[in-house]
Design a protein around this motif. Sequence first.
Motif, mmCIF file in Angstrom:
data_model
loop_
_atom_site.group_PDB
_atom_site.id
_atom_site.type_symbol
_atom_site.label_atom_id
_atom_site.label_comp_id
_atom_site.label_asym_id
_atom_site.label_seq_id
_atom_site.Cartn_x
_atom_site.Cartn_y
_atom_site.Cartn_z
ATOM 1 N N GLN A 78 0.909 -1.386 -0.130
ATOM 2 C CA GLN A 78 -0.344 -0.215 -0.064
ATOM 3 C C GLN A 78 1.421 1.224 0.254
ATOM 4 O O GLN A 78 0.586 2.158 -1.160
ATOM 5 C CB GLN A 78 -0.879 -0.116 1.405
ATOM 6 N N ALA A 79 2.077 1.190 1.080
ATOM 7 C CA ALA A 79 2.459 2.579 0.946
ATOM 8 C C ALA A 79 3.634 2.520 -0.642
ATOM 9 O O ALA A 79 3.629 4.079 -1.193
ATOM 10 C CB ALA A 79 3.407 2.417 1.650
ATOM 11 N N ALA A 82 1.285 4.005 -3.215
ATOM 12 C CA ALA A 82 0.929 5.139 -2.454
ATOM 13 C C ALA A 82 2.013 6.108 -3.084
ATOM 14 O O ALA A 82 1.624 7.376 -3.229
ATOM 15 C CB ALA A 82 0.309 5.794 -1.417
ATOM 16 N N PRO A 85 0.324 6.993 -7.551
ATOM 17 C CA PRO A 85 -1.480 6.056 -7.730
ATOM 18 C C PRO A 85 -1.189 6.122 -9.521
ATOM 19 O O PRO A 85 -0.995 7.198 -9.628
ATOM 20 C CB PRO A 85 -2.206 6.465 -6.985
ATOM 21 N N SER A 108 -8.310 -2.667 -4.326
ATOM 22 C CA SER A 108 -8.617 -1.267 -3.722
ATOM 23 C C SER A 108 -7.820 -0.610 -5.634
ATOM 24 O O SER A 108 -7.423 0.842 -5.021
ATOM 25 C CB SER A 108 -7.521 -0.642 -3.310
ATOM 26 N N VAL A 110 -4.984 -1.207 -7.332
ATOM 27 C CA VAL A 110 -3.515 -0.980 -6.992
ATOM 28 C C VAL A 110 -3.329 -2.427 -8.270
ATOM 29 O O VAL A 110 -3.121 -3.497 -8.330
ATOM 30 C CB VAL A 110 -2.796 -1.964 -5.949
#
Length: 219
Positions: A78-79, A82, A85, A108, A110
């Motif tokens: 997730q990091a 981010a 994106p 989500s 990604v």
Amino acid sequence: MALRLFLDSADPQAWQQWLPSGLFHGVTTNPTLLRRANQPCSLHGLAELSRVALAHGIAELHLQAWGANAAEMLHCGQALAALAPGRIAVKLPVTEQGAAVARELVRSGVPITFTACYEPHQVLIAAALGVAYIAPYLGRINDQGRDGVAEVIAMQRSLAGVGASVRLLVASLRQPHELTRLAGAGLNTFTISPELAAALFSCEATEAASAQFEQDAQA
């Protein structure tokens, strides 16, 4: 689908040399490449490295997540996503833990690249989860005494057979003829080292003809 080439390197000097050529859709990295390039494998280090890579105008940067368990790997993924994106694809090993993390990240939005693919049946995991890419290690499959080209082609047929949109991102290529054989079989997505990029341009006859053109232009 159109041809996509990725530069397999974490070395900013290699990016500076090859990315201006316009050949590359993006860059792929992993912790091993980071170590070889003397780059830190940390979120802070990858944030700075991502800024440098994306400044070259590439469409995608593939960064590998890590973690001792699924929760840690998910947080890392997730990091990484981010950082930019829509332009970062998170790389995960095609393992049970990697699949669990991929499921959450795909939900989500990604983009995911499964890595360390050695067996044709592993591409069905990628198809079931709807990831963007899966990367078979052609050269390392050959090192096991198997026909890597034939097995990668079998992987592509399996994906086509189930109507999957997953791109087979062929990695661990070592010779230009491997690229042309696979392209002739319909594969269109490859990640190549700076050394192989140089080999693509290595042709004595072409160099001689170019030198002759320059000589004649000055006559």
